[in-house]
Design an enzyme around this catalytic site. Structure first.
Site, short mmCIF file in Angstrom:
data_model
loop_
_atom_site.label_atom_id
_atom_site.label_comp_id
_atom_site.label_asym_id
_atom_site.label_seq_id
_atom_site.Cartn_x
_atom_site.Cartn_y
_atom_site.Cartn_z
N ASP A 20 13.32 -1.59 21.81
CA ASP A 20 14.31 -0.90 22.66
C ASP A 20 14.23 0.62 22.61
O ASP A 20 15.22 1.30 22.89
CB ASP A 20 15.73 -1.33 22.29
CG ASP A 20 16.03 -2.76 22.72
OD1 ASP A 20 15.20 -3.34 23.46
OD2 ASP A 20 17.07 -3.29 22.32
N ASP A 52 4.82 13.70 -5.93
CA ASP A 52 5.88 14.60 -6.39
C ASP A 52 7.27 14.16 -5.96
O ASP A 52 8.20 14.97 -5.94
CB ASP A 52 5.62 16.04 -5.90
CG ASP A 52 4.41 16.67 -6.57
OD1 ASP A 52 4.03 16.19 -7.65
OD2 ASP A 52 3.85 17.62 -6.00
N LYS A 71 0.43 -3.69 11.32
CA LYS A 71 1.61 -4.57 11.27
C LYS A 71 2.80 -3.73 11.75
O LYS A 71 3.46 -3.04 10.96
CB LYS A 71 1.86 -5.07 9.84
CG LYS A 71 0.64 -5.76 9.19
CD LYS A 71 0.01 -4.86 8.18
CE LYS A 71 -0.99 -5.51 7.25
NZ LYS A 71 -1.79 -6.58 7.68
N LYS A 127 0.88 -1.18 0.00
CA LYS A 127 0.00 0.00 0.00
C LYS A 127 0.90 1.22 0.00
O LYS A 127 1.46 1.59 1.05
CB LYS A 127 -0.92 0.04 1.23
CG LYS A 127 -1.90 -1.14 1.32
CD LYS A 127 -1.39 -2.22 2.21
CE LYS A 127 -2.40 -3.36 2.34
NZ LYS A 127 -1.81 -4.52 3.02
#
Length: 487
Positions: A412, A232, A407, A227
């Site tokens: 850390d 530009d 997702k 996706k």
């Protein structure tokens, strides 16, 4: 002839297993991943006739193998043309040691060496939580486009949100903005009216690898799951939100429609060049023609922010499992915590072992997965891995508010990743996927806050209670797990 007619079923079964024997030999000799090979052989043996049909049409496609091999060569040639625009020199890379602690530089070097995965400075990164925020931001940026708009989506539907996007694109095309769209033929649902309208406006729109039976091949074919939007050459969007009303939590639909929890990124800066490169490579592939590379596609950009970004793209056409390797490296080099959100958790042995091992040496591992999800088989397959995770000390949470489709991973307080890749075999090996890896402690802190907020909508799984779940559920999980490499 009479003998054959009298024993027709035995003849058909014998012929079936003759082809099964030949096919099995082919699979074994090609040294594919053992788990996938075993699953395929299982299907061939226990599903006479049907197993061969599934294998021939969906699991093994000689034509596509040849296409992907040609695409690899083509990609290398194109990358050579663009590497001066994309690749950070080794002398500059050496200076990055000062920006990272411990072993985090290993991830940077891994992606830097995997073709078009350069490390880029001076990016402004905005986290967009859920589809409404993504589309509001995207639409505002699209209206500002001056030269070109490039879109690449797994799911593009001509529904309410899709038609709003089409309206904007057609208006920009009439203003002289060049627009190119790649949509996945299986995942998308565009009406002939919508396609005709976009074509009449001068928009170049092409499907990614059309197939004969899109409804049947949704889970058994190579698909473009990415996706992307590039505007530009300066602004880019990447994440999990498709163009579909399904993802938009419209007010007034709380009682009739599942709540959809997702995540997207807006990137402004040099990281957009990597998104642009990936779009152009795939667009050239599906159109069988080479786009003239203009300077405007890779413009000179002033530093827009302070985030460092690398883009990792992978698929059946890449030499390495780039995203899987990056996630694996991030887990293996973690020192404090790894927090993961994923809608589908059907890991390969490498990822599963890394998570369990990290937890047992004291790393705080938390994973958010959907309580229900949108795939019954995938949910049961996911559940088959949970007991091993809990036994290793990994904390697993069921998201109860609706469908969690984000997702993401944060490690850390330094590394964050948002993209299209699920933690499953389909994303690692079969689909075309793309993720952004962001190195910025402020972005990581924002990701941590979002993750903790999501935990408020979750139920944590308890090992003893999980072990005592219904035996019928365990049977479903075990059977579903057999198909895990194909899901």
């Amino acid at each position: 002839m009479n003998f054959i007619q009298d024993n027709i079923w035995w003849f058909v079964i014998g012929l079936n297993y003759l082809f099964v024997f030949i096919t099995a030999g082919y699979e074994i000799m090609h040294n594919r991943e053992p788990a996938k090979t075993i699953s395929l052989l299982f299907a061939l043996v226990v599903l006479p006739g049907i197993g061969l049909i599934i294998y021939y049409f969906f699991a093994q496609e000689f034509r596509k193998d040849k296409i992907f091999n040609r695409k690899k060569v083509y990609d290398h040639e194109m990358i050579k043309k663009w590497e001066d625009k994309l690749i950070l020199e080794e002398k500059d890379l050496a200076h990055l040691e000062n920006f990272f602690v411990d072993d985090k530089i290993k991830l940077v070097r891994l992606l830097q060496n995997n073709q078009t995965k350069p490390f880029t400075f001076g990016n402004k990164v905005d986290i967009l939580v859920n589809a409404r925020k993504k589309f509001d931001t995207l639409f505002a940026d699209l209206k500002k486009a001056e030269k070109h708009i490039h879109l690449e989506y797994y799911m593009f539907r001509s529904d309410n949100i899709g038609n709003k996007l089409i309206d904007i694109l057609c208006d920009k095309a009439k203003e002289g903005v060049d627009i190119r769209i790649s949509y996945d033929y299986v995942g998308s649902s565009l009406s002939s009216k919508a396609l005709k309208r976009m074509n009449s406006c001068g928009i170049e729109i092409f499907p990614f690898m059309p197939v004969w039976f899109p409804n049947l091949t949704r889970k058994l074919n190579y698909r473009n799951h990415r996706k992307l939007v590039i505007i530009d050459g300066k602004v880019g969007f990447i994440g999990g939100v498709n163009i579909s009303d399904e993802y938009v939590n419209y007010k007034g639909q709380e009682d009739t429609k599942m709540y959809w929890r997702d995540m997207h990124l807006r990137i402004e800066g040099h990281g957009v060049k990597s998104l642009q490169a990936q779009f152009l490579l795939n667009f050239n592939f599906i159109t069988s023609k080479e786009i003239e590379i203009k300077d405007e596609y890779f413009p000179t950009i002033e530093a827009a922010g302070k985030s460092a970004v690398q883009i990792a793209a992978s698929g059946p056409d890449t030499d390495w499992k780039n995203i899987m390797e990056a996630i694996l490296t991030a887990i293996n080099t973690a020192e404090k915590y790894v927090y993961i959100t994923t809608p589908y958790f059907i890991p390969n042995n490498e990822i599963l072992t890394a998570l369990c091992t990290a937890s047992r040496i004291g790393i705080d591992i938390k994973i958010i997965i959907p309580e229900v999800g949108d795939s019954v088989v995938a949910r049961h397959a996911t559940n088959s891995y949970i007991e091993m995770l809990l036994e290793s000390g990994v904390r697993v949470f069921h998201y109860c508010k609706g469908m969690v489709h984000a997702k993401t991973m944060v490690v850390d307080g330094v590394i964050s990743t948002i993209g299209t890749c699920n933690l499953d075999n389909r994303s690692f090996d079969i689909n075309f996927e793309i993720n952004a890896f962001v190195y910025d402690k402020y972005i990581a802190q924002e990701m941590l806050v979002i993750f903790n907020n999501d935990l408020l909508e979750c139920d944590e799984l308890n090992l003893e209670k999980w072990r005592n779940r219904a035996y019928s559920e365990k049977i479903k999980e075990s059977l579903s797990r057999l198909w895990a490499p194909l899901l």
